[in-house]
Design an enzyme around this catalytic site. Structure first.
Site, PDB file in Angstrom:
ATOM      1  CB  SER A 170      -0.948  -0.040   1.198  1.00 40.11           C
ATOM      2  OG  SER A 170      -1.980   0.898   1.062  1.00 40.11           O
ATOM      3  CG  ASP A 376      -5.963  -3.737  -3.831  1.00 33.82           C
ATOM      4  OD1 ASP A 376      -6.866  -3.241  -3.138  1.00 33.82           O
ATOM      5  OD2 ASP A 376      -4.809  -3.278  -3.882  1.00 33.82           O
ATOM      6  CG  HIS A 433      -4.631  -3.233  -0.190  1.00 31.82           C
ATOM      7  ND1 HIS A 433      -4.188  -2.506  -1.269  1.00 31.82           N
ATOM      8  CD2 HIS A 433      -4.109  -2.613   0.914  1.00 31.82           C
ATOM      9  CE1 HIS A 433      -3.438  -1.491  -0.848  1.00 31.82           C
ATOM     10  NE2 HIS A 433      -3.380  -1.543   0.466  1.00 31.82           N
TER      11      HIS A 433
END
Length: 454
Positions: A170, A376, A433
């Protein structure tokens, strides 16, 4: 506790029941003194700037086969900004134990030594003693990390020559790219003694608008938005794009938040982290988040950072773990300042770092890896491919025409990979994610391939 003093401590149950080990707890200055070499764990603080104290936690791999090659070292950086590596990454993704303190079958410790850093300062067990000490941009973050790593490798002479890789997730990808660029220069100048081999950017916030502009088309293609919803999301995305184009960075962050609101409304609350997952639920305040002056920033924090600090993890970190570590100041509460970290970085949040990734591929000998979870949304694969195609790297045309290679497990396709020169792209199937949490076996397979140069 005196710097570098070695003390006997009992490891908490499950990690090593009834085992007493010598652990050298290097504190702020990492003033290491002669003593037994640690072959299990170590941790400590580094004062990266005045009033800025950064916490690190190292796990040594203990099951290394005799006569094998040196065990690599992997640094893991969490996202947010404000997500704790020593907490979330360690206990919920790749460390040896889960939140219930049970062994993880897919721990990355099975193939490498692991280093977790709570970064930026104010995240997790890292803390500041002056509000002016918070980092406000990715350059400050990278500088702090290089400062820590310089002292870390000075202390850990046994790790100076082992292959060193930076993995992340991220917003951690944005920080990792900047770190790799700065650290590579420091190593070449002789300022830091380590064997940096590569950086792997997982579902990384490298170019915010390439993600925002692809949220709508991605959800439309997966039947999670209708035509009306797509139009609404794209209209909001265009407003965000205008703010970015005009350099109104904080305003762009606020408009990004509003675009998320629109997306949630028309998709009936799709999860930003896995489109097949649970509906988005704002975390209930547990008293650790600061009072925000900007409602939009508060909303972003509660949507993207606070859920990482779930009550069960917070109880573990502020209870048994804090007591076990023995070096955390009494007035430091894990997760307490993470909201402030997020708010202080708001002006830098939407700025892209594609140029940094480009520089890493073209002007270093590092292995540069991008990996992305199929499910994601927040950093969807379409958006990742979009910013990759903005690279000025001469090998991009060859990359585009090369067929990818499937990655299989028990005759089932679990991913794909494509490599040209020092750049690799991994498409990880059935993962959102948090790739290591959703597809642990595939993630472990991937890092092994990366470290073996495949």
């Amino acid at each position: 506790m005196a710097a570098g003093r070695c003390v006997k401590v009992w490891l908490w149950p499950v990690l090593a029941v009834g085992t007493c080990l010598l652990l050298c707890r290097c504190t702020a200055e990492l003033d290491c003194k002669p003593g037994p070499k640690v072959k299990n764990q170590d941790w400590g603080y580094v004062d990266v700037r005045p009033s800025a104290h950064m916490f690190w936690w190292l796990y040594y791999r203990t099951d290394k086969p005799a006569g094998s090659e040196p065990t690599p070292l992997i640094l893991w950086l969490q996202g947010g900004p404000g997500g704790s590596s020593t907490g979330f990454g360690n206990f919920q993704e790749i460390g040896p134990l889960d939140v219930s303190q049970q062994p993880r079958n897919t721990t990355w410790l099975s193939v490498a030594n692991l280093l977790f850093i709570d970064n930026p300062v104010g995240t997790g067990f890292s803390y500041v003693t002056n509000k002016n000490a918070y980092a406000t941009n990715v350059s400050m973050v990278a500088t702090d990390l290089v400062t820590l790593l310089k002292d870390f490798f000075t202390c850990k002479t046994d790790l100076q020559k082992v292959p060193f890789y930076i993995f992340c997730e991220s917003y951690g990808g944005k920080m990792s790219a900047a770190l790799a660029q700065m650290l590579d220069k420091a190593v070449k100048q002789g300022d830091v003694k380590c064997n940096l081999k590569g950086v792997a950017l997982g579902d990384s916030w490298i170019s915010a608008m390439d993600y925002v502009n692809t949220w709508g088309p991605y959800l439309r293609a997966t039947s999670l938005l209708d035509h009306v919803g797509l139009q609404a999301v794209q209209k909001s995305a265009q407003m965000t794009q205008q703010a970015v184009d005009q350099g109104r960075w904080k305003n762009a962050t606020e408009l990004w938040s509003r675009t998320e609101d629109v997306l949630e409304e028309f998709s009936n609350g799709v999860s930003f982290y896995n489109i097949l997952g649970d509906k988005v639920k704002f975390a209930v305040s547990d008293g650790r988040a600061p009072a925000f002056s900007n409602p939009s920033i508060e909303k972003l924090y509660r949507r993207h950072v606070s859920p990482l600090h779930a009550p069960s993890l917070a109880e573990l970190m502020n209870g048994p773990i804090k007591k076990y570590l023995g070096v955390i100041p009494d007035d430091v509460t894990w997760g307490a300042q993470s909201g402030e970290v997020f708010a202080m970085m708001a002006g830098d949040f939407m700025k892209p770092v594609i140029d940094i990734v480009d520089d890493l591929i073209q002007n270093t000998d590092l292995s540069v890896v991008v990996y992305n979870g199929q499910l994601d949304l927040i950093c969807n694969t379409i958006g990742t491919e979009a910013w990759v195609h903005k690279l000025q790297w001469p090998g991009l045309s060859q990359f585009d025409t090369k067929k990818w290679t499937p990655i299989t497990s028990k005759e089932i396709t679990v991913g794909f990979v494509k490599t040209v020169k020092n750049f690799s792209f991994y498409w990880i199937l059935d993962a959102g994610h948090m790739v290591p949490a959703d597809a642990g076996e595939t993630a472990l397979r991937m890092i092994t391939m990366v470290m073996e140069g495949q």
